[in-house]
Design a protein around this motif. Structure first.
Motif, short mmCIF file in Angstrom:
data_model
loop_
_atom_site.label_atom_id
_atom_site.label_comp_id
_atom_site.label_asym_id
_atom_site.label_seq_id
_atom_site.Cartn_x
_atom_site.Cartn_y
_atom_site.Cartn_z
N ARG A 197 0.81 -1.22 0.00
CA ARG A 197 0.00 0.00 0.00
C ARG A 197 0.85 1.27 0.00
O ARG A 197 0.37 2.33 -0.41
N ALA A 198 2.07 1.21 0.50
CA ALA A 198 2.87 2.41 0.75
C ALA A 198 3.76 2.77 -0.44
O ALA A 198 4.91 3.20 -0.25
N LYS A 199 3.25 2.67 -1.64
CA LYS A 199 4.05 2.97 -2.84
C LYS A 199 4.53 4.42 -2.85
O LYS A 199 5.71 4.71 -3.04
N LYS A 200 3.60 5.35 -2.66
CA LYS A 200 3.95 6.77 -2.73
C LYS A 200 4.92 7.15 -1.62
O LYS A 200 5.82 7.97 -1.83
N GLU A 201 4.70 6.58 -0.46
CA GLU A 201 5.58 6.89 0.67
C GLU A 201 7.00 6.40 0.40
O GLU A 201 7.99 7.10 0.69
N ASN A 218 12.72 7.52 -1.13
CA ASN A 218 13.84 7.34 -2.05
C ASN A 218 14.23 8.63 -2.76
O ASN A 218 15.40 8.82 -3.14
N SER A 219 13.28 9.55 -2.90
CA SER A 219 13.59 10.83 -3.53
C SER A 219 14.48 11.70 -2.66
O SER A 219 15.15 12.61 -3.15
N THR A 220 14.53 11.42 -1.34
CA THR A 220 15.36 12.22 -0.43
C THR A 220 16.84 11.94 -0.61
O THR A 220 17.68 12.76 -0.23
N MET A 264 9.20 -2.46 3.54
CA MET A 264 9.80 -2.14 4.84
C MET A 264 8.83 -1.32 5.68
O MET A 264 7.78 -0.86 5.22
N GLN A 265 9.22 -1.11 6.95
CA GLN A 265 8.27 -0.52 7.89
C GLN A 265 8.19 1.00 7.83
O GLN A 265 7.14 1.57 8.13
N THR A 266 9.26 1.67 7.45
CA THR A 266 9.24 3.13 7.45
C THR A 266 8.18 3.69 6.49
O THR A 266 7.41 4.58 6.88
N PRO A 267 8.07 3.21 5.25
CA PRO A 267 6.98 3.69 4.39
C PRO A 267 5.60 3.39 4.98
O PRO A 267 4.67 4.20 4.83
N LYS A 268 5.47 2.27 5.66
CA LYS A 268 4.18 1.90 6.24
C LYS A 268 3.81 2.81 7.42
O LYS A 268 2.64 3.13 7.63
N LEU A 269 4.82 3.22 8.18
CA LEU A 269 4.57 4.21 9.24
C LEU A 269 4.03 5.50 8.65
O LEU A 269 3.07 6.09 9.17
N MET A 270 4.65 5.95 7.57
CA MET A 270 4.18 7.17 6.91
C MET A 270 2.75 7.01 6.40
O MET A 270 1.93 7.93 6.49
N TRP A 271 2.45 5.83 5.86
CA TRP A 271 1.11 5.58 5.34
C TRP A 271 0.07 5.66 6.46
O TRP A 271 -1.00 6.25 6.29
N ILE A 272 0.38 5.04 7.59
CA ILE A 272 -0.56 5.08 8.72
C ILE A 272 -0.81 6.51 9.17
O ILE A 272 -1.96 6.93 9.39
N LYS A 273 0.25 7.30 9.28
CA LYS A 273 0.08 8.68 9.72
C LYS A 273 -0.79 9.46 8.74
O LYS A 273 -1.63 10.28 9.16
N GLY A 323 8.69 13.48 8.12
CA GLY A 323 7.53 13.91 8.88
C GLY A 323 7.17 12.96 10.01
O GLY A 323 6.02 12.92 10.47
N LEU A 324 8.14 12.20 10.48
CA LEU A 324 7.92 11.24 11.56
C LEU A 324 8.65 11.66 12.84
O LEU A 324 9.00 10.83 13.67
N GLU A 325 8.85 12.98 12.99
CA GLU A 325 9.66 13.45 14.11
C GLU A 325 9.07 13.10 15.47
O GLU A 325 9.80 12.97 16.47
N GLU A 326 7.74 12.91 15.56
CA GLU A 326 7.15 12.59 16.86
C GLU A 326 7.58 11.22 17.38
O GLU A 326 7.43 10.93 18.57
N LEU A 327 8.12 10.38 16.51
CA LEU A 327 8.60 9.08 16.96
C LEU A 327 9.85 9.22 17.84
O LEU A 327 10.25 8.26 18.51
N LYS A 328 10.47 10.40 17.84
CA LYS A 328 11.64 10.64 18.68
C LYS A 328 11.26 10.85 20.15
O LYS A 328 12.11 10.78 21.04
N GLU A 329 9.97 11.08 20.40
CA GLU A 329 9.51 11.41 21.76
C GLU A 329 9.77 10.24 22.72
O GLU A 329 9.71 9.08 22.35
#
Length: 550
Positions: free
Chosen positions: A115-119, A124-126, A142-151, A211-217
């Motif tokens: 599901r997380a194609k765009k993410e 990868n564009s970064t 992998m999990q990082t794109p999926k985290l972005m998708w959930i958010k 855009g996952l900076e809150e995971l640092k909390e």
């Protein structure tokens, strides 16, 4: 060492849970299998339930303990492996929905979920340096794109989520109440950074750019604060609740988990052979072939391979780097091709009448076709049939989830023989895909002198021999057909303290294997077929360019 030492291994695969009792020599005394549920409510969405999986684990462990008649007092450790799927729980450790339909029990995004194609494209564009540890391109599996998708798509779940687990880590938490995470899971699937300089950390800059900076909390409490190497003891061992559920003793050591493919590789690479001297560890590649296939190789030095995951430091064997290639659909592709053919029901009926598995029936049919057509070998029956096998995208080495399958040489024939030939072409295409991965590994500095094979497809003689012939190197089949389960049990053995470290466990429990040599008479044929295989990739890219032009 007394023979009263036994370990339980639990493997959670794509569609089933398996549990085994293993002795300290690596002998699997018995195993139990339970099917687990998969939701596939829309294309590219694959979900599971952590409660369903744990319930199946309870049943499987109890059944195998009963079957093996081993006193629970003699179980010295337990280890878990699982697919690299994502589990989401709230602050009370209750499931949170990852499904667009909002069903709370569907709280696992499976590894095969796309599901997380765009993410993934955005990540990868970064061109962030973190991508250097995944072959330069992060997979949407992998999990990082999926985290972005959930958010982005499930705001309520994101707001309530307190714990994101890789499935193997969820299992050790459920068994022990320990929130520790496996270094294997984190570095391979979560963008955690580790290397031989001693670095072990999350990358704040990377998370911020996504855009996952809150995971640092709270010191990354949602992702994991305590990170352990494979086989290290988790917490205080088996909790009272888990012990009651599983029918085992409280406090039995629980080993830090591995991803299922890495558990299989752990068991395989330590397997010896009575037939010939095997090369050094860093020349041994393990093919873990099931629903999907992983290609794992260890090395003492850091080797970066474009389009191949890694290098990951100490993800499997302490102090060694790991590269991991893969094919997203292998066993699943074979099933798809075979079961979707007009002759499938007829073939299945004939196989059942003979008490055979469909693949064994097709293998026999191919052998008959060689005689009938006067062909020099089974391999050469596909002279005019060619396939590019990425029906579910390419994981390695092209690392393009948008690639799709291609076939050349189709006809209007739809009988048993036609199905057998398509089946053979599929098996060959998968082997050419493995050759493609190994070629890129060797281009970057690896040397592959022998291939080990484990997983469900190792039981298919045609699949094994085809890979041996196409790769041109010996294939070792471990005597134990349950390498992944054995690897899980090894983690429990390491945690038990019965062995000084994981290397000692590997030496004691790895066992022996049978060496299958390549048939050199078909080398030239496969060389030509492989050239066609690579041309099909060029053609597909050409077609995409044409359709993208205005």
């Amino acid at each position: 060492m007394p023979k009263s030492r036994f370990y339980v291994g639990v493997d959670v695969g794509t569609s089933s849970v398996r549990a085994a009792v293993v002795d300290d020599q690596g002998t699997v005394l018995g195993s139990s299998v339970k099917a687990i549920r998969i939701w596939n409510d829309q294309p590219d969405f694959y979900e599971q339930s952590s409660e369903n999986i744990w319930s199946c684990i309870i049943s499987a462990v109890r059944d195998v303990m009963k079957e093996c008649k081993v006193d629970q007092a003699n179980i010295k450790g337990i280890g878990f492996d699982a697919t690299c799927s994502m589990v989401v729980l709230d602050a009370n450790f209750q499931p949170l929905s990852v499904s667009p339909n909002g069903e709370r029990q569907q709280n696992i995004i499976m590894w095969m979920d796309h599901r997380a194609k765009k993410e993934a494209e955005f990540i990868n564009s970064t061109k962030h340096p973190v991508l250097d540890s995944v072959g330069g391109v992060m997979s949407l599996e992998m999990q990082t794109p999926k985290l972005m998708w959930i958010k982005k798509h499930l705001a309520q779940t994101w707001a309530e989520a307190a714990h994101f687990f890789d499935l193997p880590d969820f299992l050790t938490w459920r068994a022990t109440n320990s929130l520790s995470r496996s270094l294997c899971s984190l570095v391979c699937k979560w963008s955690y950074q580790a290397d031989n300089t001693g670095r072990t950390s999350w990358d704040d800059d990377f998370l911020g750019k996504l855009g996952l900076e809150e995971l640092k909390e709270n010191c990354y409490s949602k992702l994991g604060q305590v990170v352990l190497a494979a086989g290290c003891p988790c917490g205080q061992g088996l909790s009272q609740t888990a012990a009651d559920e599983l029918g085992l003793r409280v406090g039995i050591p629980v080993g830090t988990s591995l991803i299922d493919a890495h558990a299989g590789a752990l068991a395989c690479v330590s397997c010896s052979s009575s037939k010939s001297q095997l090369p050094d560890l860093d020349q041994r590649l393990v093919v873990i072939a099931g629903t999907s296939t992983c290609h794992i190789i260890c090395s003492s030095c850091r080797v970066s391979v474009p389009g191949v995951w890694g290098p990951y430091f100490s993800a499997m064997v302490p102090g060694m780097w790991v590269n991991e290639g893969g094919q997203s659909a292998t066993g699943k592709l074979i099933d798809f091709v075979v079961e979707g053919h007009p002759a499938y029901n007829t073939v299945r009926s004939k196989a059942e009448q003979k008490g055979m598995h469909v693949s064994d029936y097709l293998n026999d049919l191919l052998a008959q076709l060689v005689v009938k057509r006067g062909c020099p070998s089974i391999a050469q029956l596909t002279q005019d049939i060619h396939m590019w096998p990425d029906f579910h995208g390419n994981r390695s080495p092209v690392a393009d989830p948008k690639l799709r399958g291609m076939m050349s040489g189709l006809s209007l024939s739809a009988n048993d023989e036609d199905l057998a030939l398509l089946y053979l072409a599929t098996v060959q295409a998968l082997a050419y895909g493995t050759r493609h991965i190994i070629s890129e590994m060797e281009r970057s500095g690896h040397t592959v002198s022998v291939v080990y094979m484990c997983g469900g497809l190792r039981k298919n003689k045609l699949y094994v021999q085809t890979h041996t012939d196409i790769l041109g190197v010996p294939v070792v089949l471990p005597d134990s057909e349950e390498s992944v389960l054995l690897g899980a049990a090894m983690l429990g053995a390491c945690a038990s303290g019965d062995f000084p470290n994981i290397q000692a466990v590997m030496a004691a429990m790895g066992g022996c294997g049978e060496v299958i040599d390549p048939d050199t008479s078909v080398s030239g044929y496969h060389k030509r077929k492989y050239e066609v295989f690579l041309e099909m990739l060029k053609d597909q890219n050409k077609y995409s360019d044409i359709m993208a032009s205005s």
